[in-house]
Scaffold this motif. Structure first.
Motif, PDB file in Angstrom:
ATOM      1  N   LEU A  56       1.912 -32.247  48.741  1.00 58.37           N
ATOM      2  CA  LEU A  56       1.696 -31.767  50.108  1.00 58.37           C
ATOM      3  C   LEU A  56       3.004 -31.342  50.749  1.00 58.37           C
ATOM      4  O   LEU A  56       3.070 -30.320  51.451  1.00 58.37           O
ATOM      5  CB  LEU A  56       1.032 -32.871  50.935  1.00 58.37           C
ATOM      6  N   ALA A  57       4.059 -32.112  50.531  1.00 58.71           N
ATOM      7  CA  ALA A  57       5.360 -31.748  51.091  1.00 58.71           C
ATOM      8  C   ALA A  57       5.852 -30.427  50.505  1.00 58.71           C
ATOM      9  O   ALA A  57       6.368 -29.561  51.221  1.00 58.71           O
ATOM     10  CB  ALA A  57       6.375 -32.857  50.825  1.00 58.71           C
ATOM     11  N   ARG A  58       5.698 -30.245  49.213  1.00 57.89           N
ATOM     12  CA  ARG A  58       6.126 -29.016  48.571  1.00 57.89           C
ATOM     13  C   ARG A  58       5.247 -27.834  48.974  1.00 57.89           C
ATOM     14  O   ARG A  58       5.728 -26.691  49.069  1.00 57.89           O
ATOM     15  CB  ARG A  58       6.106 -29.188  47.047  1.00 57.89           C
ATOM     16  N   LEU A  59       3.961 -28.086  49.209  1.00 56.07           N
ATOM     17  CA  LEU A  59       3.094 -27.012  49.691  1.00 56.07           C
ATOM     18  C   LEU A  59       3.581 -26.503  51.042  1.00 56.07           C
ATOM     19  O   LEU A  59       3.675 -25.288  51.276  1.00 56.07           O
ATOM     20  CB  LEU A  59       1.654 -27.522  49.805  1.00 56.07           C
ATOM     21  N   LEU A  60       3.917 -27.425  51.945  1.00 50.44           N
ATOM     22  CA  LEU A  60       4.447 -27.015  53.238  1.00 50.44           C
ATOM     23  C   LEU A  60       5.771 -26.268  53.072  1.00 50.44           C
ATOM     24  O   LEU A  60       6.038 -25.293  53.779  1.00 50.44           O
ATOM     25  CB  LEU A  60       4.627 -28.229  54.142  1.00 50.44           C
ATOM     26  N   ASP A  61       6.606 -26.734  52.163  1.00 55.41           N
ATOM     27  CA  ASP A  61       7.859 -26.032  51.894  1.00 55.41           C
ATOM     28  C   ASP A  61       7.622 -24.590  51.486  1.00 55.41           C
ATOM     29  O   ASP A  61       8.391 -23.697  51.838  1.00 55.41           O
ATOM     30  CB  ASP A  61       8.620 -26.744  50.765  1.00 55.41           C
ATOM     31  N   ARG A  62       6.553 -24.347  50.742  1.00 53.94           N
ATOM     32  CA  ARG A  62       6.328 -23.019  50.181  1.00 53.94           C
ATOM     33  C   ARG A  62       5.674 -22.058  51.173  1.00 53.94           C
ATOM     34  O   ARG A  62       6.040 -20.884  51.219  1.00 53.94           O
ATOM     35  CB  ARG A  62       5.462 -23.132  48.920  1.00 53.94           C
ATOM     36  N   VAL A  63       4.710 -22.531  51.940  1.00 56.56           N
ATOM     37  CA  VAL A  63       3.994 -21.606  52.825  1.00 56.56           C
ATOM     38  C   VAL A  63       4.639 -21.518  54.201  1.00 56.56           C
ATOM     39  O   VAL A  63       4.222 -20.694  55.030  1.00 56.56           O
ATOM     40  CB  VAL A  63       2.506 -21.990  52.963  1.00 56.56           C
ATOM     41  N   THR A  64       5.655 -22.352  54.468  1.00 56.97           N
ATOM     42  CA  THR A  64       6.398 -22.290  55.720  1.00 56.97           C
ATOM     43  C   THR A  64       7.867 -22.081  55.408  1.00 56.97           C
ATOM     44  O   THR A  64       8.276 -22.004  54.254  1.00 56.97           O
ATOM     45  CB  THR A  64       6.233 -23.577  56.539  1.00 56.97           C
ATOM     46  N   TRP A  65       8.688 -22.042  56.453  1.00 61.46           N
ATOM     47  CA  TRP A  65      10.137 -21.946  56.256  1.00 61.46           C
ATOM     48  C   TRP A  65      10.775 -23.316  56.034  1.00 61.46           C
ATOM     49  O   TRP A  65      11.990 -23.428  55.987  1.00 61.46           O
ATOM     50  CB  TRP A  65      10.793 -21.257  57.447  1.00 61.46           C
ATOM     51  N   GLY A  66       9.975 -24.344  55.856  1.00 60.36           N
ATOM     52  CA  GLY A  66      10.500 -25.672  55.581  1.00 60.36           C
ATOM     53  C   GLY A  66       9.630 -26.728  56.219  1.00 60.36           C
ATOM     54  O   GLY A  66       9.089 -26.556  57.313  1.00 60.36           O
ATOM     55  N   CYS A  67       9.483 -27.841  55.540  1.00 58.30           N
ATOM     56  CA  CYS A  67       8.600 -28.913  55.984  1.00 58.30           C
ATOM     57  C   CYS A  67       9.141 -29.574  57.250  1.00 58.30           C
ATOM     58  O   CYS A  67      10.337 -29.866  57.352  1.00 58.30           O
ATOM     59  CB  CYS A  67       8.461 -29.941  54.867  1.00 58.30           C
ATOM     60  N   VAL A 160      15.213 -15.748  63.748  1.00 58.55           N
ATOM     61  CA  VAL A 160      15.510 -17.143  63.405  1.00 58.55           C
ATOM     62  C   VAL A 160      14.728 -18.099  64.301  1.00 58.55           C
ATOM     63  O   VAL A 160      14.166 -19.094  63.827  1.00 58.55           O
ATOM     64  CB  VAL A 160      17.025 -17.408  63.500  1.00 58.55           C
ATOM     65  N   LEU A 161      14.652 -17.814  65.592  1.00 57.19           N
ATOM     66  CA  LEU A 161      13.906 -18.689  66.502  1.00 57.19           C
ATOM     67  C   LEU A 161      12.437 -18.758  66.103  1.00 57.19           C
ATOM     68  O   LEU A 161      11.827 -19.836  66.099  1.00 57.19           O
ATOM     69  CB  LEU A 161      14.044 -18.186  67.937  1.00 57.19           C
ATOM     70  N   ARG A 162      11.860 -17.627  65.751  1.00 56.48           N
ATOM     71  CA  ARG A 162      10.459 -17.640  65.326  1.00 56.48           C
ATOM     72  C   ARG A 162      10.285 -18.353  63.990  1.00 56.48           C
ATOM     73  O   ARG A 162       9.317 -19.090  63.794  1.00 56.48           O
ATOM     74  CB  ARG A 162       9.934 -16.212  65.248  1.00 56.48           C
ATOM     75  N   ALA A 163      11.217 -18.122  63.075  1.00 55.55           N
ATOM     76  CA  ALA A 163      11.123 -18.778  61.773  1.00 55.55           C
ATOM     77  C   ALA A 163      11.237 -20.297  61.909  1.00 55.55           C
ATOM     78  O   ALA A 163      10.575 -21.046  61.183  1.00 55.55           O
ATOM     79  CB  ALA A 163      12.211 -18.247  60.842  1.00 55.55           C
ATOM     80  N   VAL A 402      18.330 -17.436  52.843  1.00 55.40           N
ATOM     81  CA  VAL A 402      17.520 -17.534  54.054  1.00 55.40           C
ATOM     82  C   VAL A 402      16.612 -18.758  53.996  1.00 55.40           C
ATOM     83  O   VAL A 402      16.502 -19.529  54.958  1.00 55.40           O
ATOM     84  CB  VAL A 402      16.693 -16.244  54.262  1.00 55.40           C
ATOM     85  N   HIS A 403      15.966 -18.971  52.857  1.00 57.20           N
ATOM     86  CA  HIS A 403      15.126 -20.155  52.711  1.00 57.20           C
ATOM     87  C   HIS A 403      15.953 -21.430  52.814  1.00 57.20           C
ATOM     88  O   HIS A 403      15.523 -22.412  53.434  1.00 57.20           O
ATOM     89  CB  HIS A 403      14.404 -20.123  51.358  1.00 57.20           C
ATOM     90  N   TYR A 404      17.125 -21.428  52.203  1.00 57.74           N
ATOM     91  CA  TYR A 404      17.941 -22.646  52.184  1.00 57.74           C
ATOM     92  C   TYR A 404      18.394 -23.030  53.590  1.00 57.74           C
ATOM     93  O   TYR A 404      18.260 -24.196  54.011  1.00 57.74           O
ATOM     94  CB  TYR A 404      19.155 -22.442  51.273  1.00 57.74           C
ATOM     95  N   VAL A 405      18.921 -22.082  54.338  1.00 58.17           N
ATOM     96  CA  VAL A 405      19.440 -22.376  55.678  1.00 58.17           C
ATOM     97  C   VAL A 405      18.309 -22.792  56.611  1.00 58.17           C
ATOM     98  O   VAL A 405      18.413 -23.802  57.329  1.00 58.17           O
ATOM     99  CB  VAL A 405      20.196 -21.162  56.235  1.00 58.17           C
ATOM    100  N   ARG A 410      15.217 -26.869  59.707  1.00 59.35           N
ATOM    101  CA  ARG A 410      13.912 -27.428  60.076  1.00 59.35           C
ATOM    102  C   ARG A 410      13.821 -28.900  59.683  1.00 59.35           C
ATOM    103  O   ARG A 410      13.256 -29.710  60.425  1.00 59.35           O
ATOM    104  CB  ARG A 410      12.787 -26.617  59.424  1.00 59.35           C
ATOM    105  N   LEU A 411      14.383 -29.265  58.552  1.00 55.84           N
ATOM    106  CA  LEU A 411      14.368 -30.666  58.152  1.00 55.84           C
ATOM    107  C   LEU A 411      15.240 -31.500  59.079  1.00 55.84           C
ATOM    108  O   LEU A 411      14.858 -32.593  59.496  1.00 55.84           O
ATOM    109  CB  LEU A 411      14.853 -30.807  56.707  1.00 55.84           C
ATOM    110  N   ALA A 412      16.407 -30.990  59.418  1.00 56.36           N
ATOM    111  CA  ALA A 412      17.356 -31.767  60.209  1.00 56.36           C
ATOM    112  C   ALA A 412      16.950 -31.887  61.664  1.00 56.36           C
ATOM    113  O   ALA A 412      17.195 -32.924  62.295  1.00 56.36           O
ATOM    114  CB  ALA A 412      18.747 -31.135  60.107  1.00 56.36           C
TER     115      ALA A 412
END
Length: 542
Positions: A56-67, A160-163, A402-405, A410-412
């Motif tokens: 589930l965590a990885r699914l959110l990572d994939r379909v969003t910009w980060g869990c 970036v704000l929207r992402a 872009v995904h990494y940043v 989002r995690l922090a």
């Protein structure tokens, strides 16, 4: 137990160990943790049954910009099927947090219509070049260039704000994908003033819609027409640049079965498709009476029939029957519905959302979905999400910059709105993937190999240190070259985000490799723990 050798050597050893894992391999999967909470399965048969916490965590990572916590809560409350359905067709009510929306509302690109903004900037450019002395011209052009860069910066900040904060995460993610697919380089000519509107009106509204509508919107936008020189394309002065990229990069693909003759014919189709030079409200250009009914102006877009090649044309082996701007639409219909386009577009989607070397059976299923639904992007993604190949890929795709940043931020910081986007934009610049910064029309590469160099990893470790120390909570000073140095000097004054206590980290602990577990166990402080986790191969992949 913490080693007794000096701490700087201790950190160096841990980082070198993690660097080797991050660059040369995907995270090592171990037995998943037991399912903590039942999540209703309303997707395809069996695809998401018995989904455990890491999945589930990885699914959110994939379909969003980060869990994030809010994403986890939404998924838990709605169930996987309903959550994905809402992401695929989000509607118009995906509001941003008030603080984020306020930053967007204050921007010039939000307050000034693009027609007025572009006309004002063009007038300023002409006035600057007309100044009587060289020094005055240089000073006026410098001011103009600074204001143009500010417009590009506003567009990037809005993205970036929207992402970071939009609940319609998949739409924002696909907006980046399509901006990359239909790439324009902001540094060319006057595009800095246009790129924000290009994203806002040509790409983002169609990011989950029909591919044909998206294609048509990009063809009619002045950013694309100026970037690929079609504004200069006229009968008797044919410019093939856009026609070639329209087939090779935007629709059929380089192996799509078209010929040089097709490029020439499409270039003739596109003659007269350009950008209005007159301010809004002024009289249209002088046109022969017989052609006046064909003249079209919509905002900055203009179809000038006086510049169009009216001779008969054949495209992809079949004659075109329409005339004028309708001829352009007929050609776009043919390109958008070609089987080669279905294969080319869906393969790129698979590269973006699955990873390198997607299985042939998956590609065939996606291409069939594209053709069956007349290029319905959301339907293609729904097909993708319900495949075992998509689920098997979770946690294995190497994050591009872009995904990494964005995932790190989002995690922090979750839903806590940052006071500015300067740190994120500066990091993307340092990682060689700035927004709207790809000079060539092919867009940034989607394969992992492009982002795994040693220089890239070294910079990622610096960014991991900054995010892990909470640097993004303070707007970064300028000039950008001082970004990391000043951030590190003041990092000790901030409270590092508690990543180790996050639900995301707890969900993924069972999947960590022994090397990552060992490194994190030896962290000397929460700040160092954050650095090591954000620099780990597990976080480099999503």
């Amino acid at each position: 137990m913490t080693p007794t050798y000096p701490l700087h050597l201790h950190r160096r050893t841990l980082l070198l160990g993690l660097a080797g894992c991050a660059v040369f391999g995907a995270p090592l999967a171990t037995q998943a943790a037991p399912l903590a909470a039942a999540v209703p399965n309303t997707t395809g048969p069996g695809t998401w049954s018995a989904a455990d916490e890491p999945t589930l965590a990885r699914l959110l990572d994939r379909v969003t910009w980060g869990c994030t916590v809010s994403g986890t809560q939404a998924l838990g409350a709605m169930g996987i099927g309903a959550y994905l359905a809402a992401q695929l067709r989000p509607g118009a009510n995906a509001a941003l947090p008030r603080e984020a929306q306020a930053q967007i509302d204050a921007m010039a690109i939000s307050r000034t219509p693009i027609e007025t903004l572009a006309a004002d900037m063009d007038a300023r450019n002409r006035a600057a070049k007309a100044r009587p002395t060289e020094d005055e011209r240089k000073a006026a052009l410098k001011d103009w260039q600074q204001d143009m860069r500010a417009l590009q910066q506003e567009a990037a900040a809005r993205f970036v704000l929207r992402a970071l904060y939009s609940p319609a995460q998949l739409r924002e993610k696909m907006t980046w994908f399509w901006m990359n697919h239909f790439n324009v380089f902001a540094g060319k000519g006057s595009l800095r003033a246009l790129v924000g509107d290009y994203e806002e009106r040509a790409v983002r509204p169609h990011a989950l819609g029909r591919f044909r509508d998206l294609l048509g919107a990009t063809v009619r936008h002045p950013a694309m027409l100026r970037y690929l020189d079609n504004a200069q394309n006229a009968a008797g002065r044919i410019n093939e640049n856009y026609a070639r990229e329209l087939m090779e990069l935007h629709t059929l693909g380089v192996d799509g079965g078209y010929s040089q003759q097709d490029v020439q014919e499409l270039a003739r189709v596109l003659t007269g498709v350009g950008v209005a030079q007159r301010p809004p409200g002024e009289e249209p250009p002088r046109i022969k009476p017989a052609l006046r009914r064909h003249y079209v102006r919509q905002g900055l877009f203009e179809f000038n029939p006086q510049r169009h090649d009216w001779d008969p044309k054949t495209l992809l082996g079949q004659p075109l029957r329409a005339e004028g701007l309708a001829e352009v639409d007929e050609a776009l219909d043919r390109l958008a519905r070609a089987p080669a386009t279905a294969r080319f577009i869906t393969r790129k989607i698979a590269l973006f959302l699955v990873g390198d070397n997607p299985p042939p059976a998956l590609l065939q299923a996606l291409a069939r979905s594209f053709e069956r639904t007349d290029g319905d992007i959301a339907a293609v993604l729904e097909t993708l999400f319900n495949t075992p190949d998509f689920r098997a890929s979770l946690g294995q795709r190497f994050r591009d910059p872009v995904h990494y940043v964005l995932a790190g931020l989002r995690l922090a910081h979750g839903d806590a709105v940052l006071p500015g986007t300067e740190p994120a934009l500066g990091w993307l610049q340092r990682l060689a993937e700035p927004l709207y910064g790809r000079a060539t029309p092919d867009g940034y590469p989607l394969d992992a190999a492009a982002w795994k160099g040693s220089g890239q990893m070294s910079t990622r470790f610096e960014i991991a240190r900054a995010i892990g120390a909470g640097v993004a909570t303070t707007p970064m000073p300028t000039p950008r070259e001082k970004e990391m140095r000043m951030a590190e000097q003041s990092a000790s004054q901030r409270t590092p985000p508690p990543l180790a206590q996050s639900a995301y980290v707890r969900a993924l602990q069972s999947t960590w490799s022994a090397a990552t577990r060992n490194a994190l166990a030896q962290a000397a402080s929460p700040r160092e723990w954050n650095l090591l986790f954000l620099a780990s191969p597990e976080f480099m992949h999503g």
